[in-house]
Scaffold this motif. Structure first.
Motif, mmCIF file in Angstrom:
data_model
loop_
_atom_site.group_PDB
_atom_site.id
_atom_site.type_symbol
_atom_site.label_atom_id
_atom_site.label_comp_id
_atom_site.label_asym_id
_atom_site.label_seq_id
_atom_site.Cartn_x
_atom_site.Cartn_y
_atom_site.Cartn_z
ATOM 1 N N VAL A 62 45.735 47.880 16.873
ATOM 2 C CA VAL A 62 45.631 48.683 18.087
ATOM 3 C C VAL A 62 46.781 49.679 18.012
ATOM 4 C CG1 VAL A 62 45.702 48.663 20.600
ATOM 5 C CG2 VAL A 62 44.653 46.749 19.373
ATOM 6 N N SER A 63 46.485 50.979 18.081
ATOM 7 C CA SER A 63 47.556 51.950 17.864
ATOM 8 C C SER A 63 47.368 53.207 18.696
ATOM 9 C CB SER A 63 47.619 52.348 16.373
ATOM 10 O OG SER A 63 46.406 52.935 15.957
ATOM 11 N N GLN A 64 48.511 53.767 19.112
ATOM 12 C CA GLN A 64 48.580 55.089 19.738
ATOM 13 C C GLN A 64 47.641 55.223 20.932
ATOM 14 O OE1 GLN A 64 51.026 56.777 18.466
ATOM 15 N NE2 GLN A 64 51.239 55.326 16.785
ATOM 16 N N GLY A 65 47.573 54.177 21.743
ATOM 17 C CA GLY A 65 46.690 54.231 22.906
ATOM 18 C C GLY A 65 47.387 53.798 24.174
ATOM 19 N N ARG A 66 46.580 53.446 25.171
ATOM 20 C CA ARG A 66 47.114 53.012 26.455
ATOM 21 C C ARG A 66 46.204 51.946 27.038
ATOM 22 N NH1 ARG A 66 47.337 53.746 32.006
ATOM 23 N NH2 ARG A 66 49.468 53.851 32.818
ATOM 24 N N VAL A 67 46.830 50.902 27.611
ATOM 25 C CA VAL A 67 46.104 49.827 28.282
ATOM 26 C C VAL A 67 46.537 49.831 29.746
ATOM 27 C CG1 VAL A 67 45.632 47.347 28.355
ATOM 28 C CG2 VAL A 67 46.018 48.484 26.153
ATOM 29 N N GLY A 68 45.562 49.971 30.648
ATOM 30 C CA GLY A 68 45.888 50.054 32.068
ATOM 31 C C GLY A 68 46.217 48.726 32.710
ATOM 32 N N GLY A 69 45.813 47.618 32.099
ATOM 33 C CA GLY A 69 46.089 46.290 32.628
ATOM 34 C C GLY A 69 46.976 45.492 31.692
ATOM 35 N N ASP A 70 46.611 44.230 31.469
ATOM 36 C CA ASP A 70 47.369 43.333 30.601
ATOM 37 C C ASP A 70 46.746 43.262 29.213
ATOM 38 O OD1 ASP A 70 49.056 42.670 32.719
ATOM 39 O OD2 ASP A 70 47.842 40.938 33.310
ATOM 40 N N VAL A 71 47.569 42.869 28.245
ATOM 41 C CA VAL A 71 47.086 42.499 26.914
ATOM 42 C C VAL A 71 47.204 40.980 26.829
ATOM 43 C CG1 VAL A 71 47.456 42.660 24.427
ATOM 44 C CG2 VAL A 71 47.763 44.691 25.881
ATOM 45 N N ARG A 72 46.071 40.305 26.593
ATOM 46 C CA ARG A 72 46.040 38.844 26.579
ATOM 47 C C ARG A 72 45.544 38.356 25.228
ATOM 48 N NH1 ARG A 72 46.581 36.577 31.563
ATOM 49 N NH2 ARG A 72 46.701 38.062 33.301
ATOM 50 N N VAL A 73 46.317 37.467 24.607
ATOM 51 C CA VAL A 73 45.995 36.972 23.268
ATOM 52 C C VAL A 73 45.678 35.485 23.364
ATOM 53 C CG1 VAL A 73 46.728 36.848 20.870
ATOM 54 C CG2 VAL A 73 47.613 38.668 22.341
ATOM 55 N N VAL A 74 44.516 35.092 22.836
ATOM 56 C CA VAL A 74 44.031 33.717 22.975
ATOM 57 C C VAL A 74 44.710 32.796 21.957
ATOM 58 C CG1 VAL A 74 41.778 34.533 23.793
ATOM 59 C CG2 VAL A 74 42.137 34.080 21.354
ATOM 60 N N PRO A 75 44.531 31.471 22.102
ATOM 61 C CA PRO A 75 45.073 30.538 21.115
ATOM 62 C C PRO A 75 44.596 30.869 19.707
ATOM 63 C CG PRO A 75 44.363 29.344 23.060
ATOM 64 C CD PRO A 75 43.927 30.767 23.256
ATOM 65 N N GLY A 76 45.538 30.924 18.775
ATOM 66 C CA GLY A 76 45.222 31.266 17.399
ATOM 67 C C GLY A 76 44.980 32.746 17.174
ATOM 68 N N GLY A 77 45.195 33.574 18.207
ATOM 69 C CA GLY A 77 44.897 34.993 18.124
ATOM 70 C C GLY A 77 45.928 35.779 17.331
ATOM 71 N N PHE A 78 45.519 36.962 16.882
ATOM 72 C CA PHE A 78 46.348 37.826 16.044
ATOM 73 C C PHE A 78 46.394 39.199 16.696
ATOM 74 C CE2 PHE A 78 47.098 40.964 12.814
ATOM 75 C CZ PHE A 78 47.954 40.365 11.892
ATOM 76 N N LEU A 79 47.598 39.646 17.092
ATOM 77 C CA LEU A 79 47.783 40.960 17.700
ATOM 78 C C LEU A 79 48.697 41.804 16.833
ATOM 79 C CD1 LEU A 79 47.654 43.022 20.081
ATOM 80 C CD2 LEU A 79 49.654 41.847 21.048
ATOM 81 N N GLN A 80 48.214 42.994 16.464
ATOM 82 C CA GLN A 80 49.052 43.979 15.785
ATOM 83 C C GLN A 80 48.906 45.285 16.558
ATOM 84 O OE1 GLN A 80 48.372 44.382 11.590
ATOM 85 N NE2 GLN A 80 49.917 45.962 11.336
#
Length: 284
Positions: free
Chosen positions: A78-96
């Motif tokens: 996920v790059s160069q953007g905007r999120v108006g709410g929350d970012v939520r990562v689930v069990p075992g999840g991968f966020l970059q």
């Protein structure tokens, strides 16, 4: 056509996801959420929530709702953007995530990896992940992070980051380089910790370390180095070492408050400290 594919994927997602108590709450993305997956890219403006699956590439996208990260493998960004709410990562999840503004917070629910670079978070970053890396970023709220005790290679890395709230780091191997904390810093039950080139406006507390801890010293090329002429790190409050049965080194620090060492069967080593207040306990 793209909208039809997205809706079909979303429907399949809701059917196939585990529904046990450990997964149900964080995986309950709202009906109609946009889907990003390998070969499927949402529009540049998402009016609601978005679900991130394996293979997602999400550049230059504005998400007005929450982002639900269900990806559990690499090749997702996920790059160069905007999120108006929350970012939520689930069990075992991968966020970059890089170069992204988050108007809410970041919530890690036993994630595998959460790597964030050059992000701005309006609220807090909190939760548990095997490895969390927060680099060259700004968090206006608190940072409350932990690692699961049952997994190897547990790491918490903060590099070149400004935090407006309190920083609480619990368990794991901690590296904080060039950290600026507008309030305080607490390290508890860490397996190893190195904090250098950092400025903390409030108290710094080391509590129940499970391995060696070093606070102070110079940051060089993103890591901590040691020399006798290191610039002083700043602690605007007091520096407290509590219940420490492992080696703790305090090096080249300017402490505006007190230096307090209590219940430390292993002597705390201090070099080049300037303490404006009192020295109490075993550090007296």
């Amino acid at each position: 056509m793209r909208r039809a594919v997205s809706l079909a994927l979303a429907a399949a997602l809701l059917v196939l996801l585990p529904v046990g108590p450990a997964h149900a709450a964080p995986r309950a993305a709202p009906p109609g959420a946009a889907v990003c997956a390998a070969g499927v890219t949402p529009p540049v403006l998402v009016p609601g929530d978005v679900v991130v699956l394996d293979g997602c590439r999400l550049p230059y996208t504005i998400v007005l709702g929450d982002m639900h990260v269900l990806a559990t493998g690499g090749r997702t960004s996920v790059s160069q953007g905007r999120v108006g709410g929350d970012v939520r990562v689930v069990p075992g999840g991968f966020l970059q995530m890089t170069g992204t503004d988050v108007a809410g917070g970041v919530v890690l629910d036993r994630a595998l990896y959460a790597w964030m670079t050059d992000v701005t978070v309006a609220r807090s970053v909190r939760g548990t992940a095997q490895w969390t890396s927060l680099q060259y970023s700004r968090v206006h709220g608190a940072v409350n992070l932990a690692t699961p005790r049952t997994t190897p290679e547990r790491r918490l890395t903060l590099r070149g980051t400004w935090v407006g709230g309190w920083v609480n780091l619990h368990t794991g191997r901690v590296l904080a380089v060039g950290l600026t904390a507008a309030r305080g810093l607490t390290l508890s039950w860490v397996e190893h910790a190195a904090v250098c080139g950092s400025q903390v406006a409030g108290d710094v507390t080391v509590r129940h370390p499970r391995g060696a801890v070093r606070v102070g010293g110079r940051a060089d090329d993103g890591t901590c180095v040691r020399s006798s002429d290191d610039p002083l790190g700043a602690v605007g409050g007091s520096l407290l070492v509590l219940d420490a049965a492992k080696p703790v080194v305090l090096h080249r620090l300017d402490v505006a408050g007190d230096l307090v060492c209590e219940r430390t069967p292993v002597p705390v080593r201090t070099t080049g400290l300037h303490v404006a207040g009192e020295r109490r306990g075993t550090c007296a």
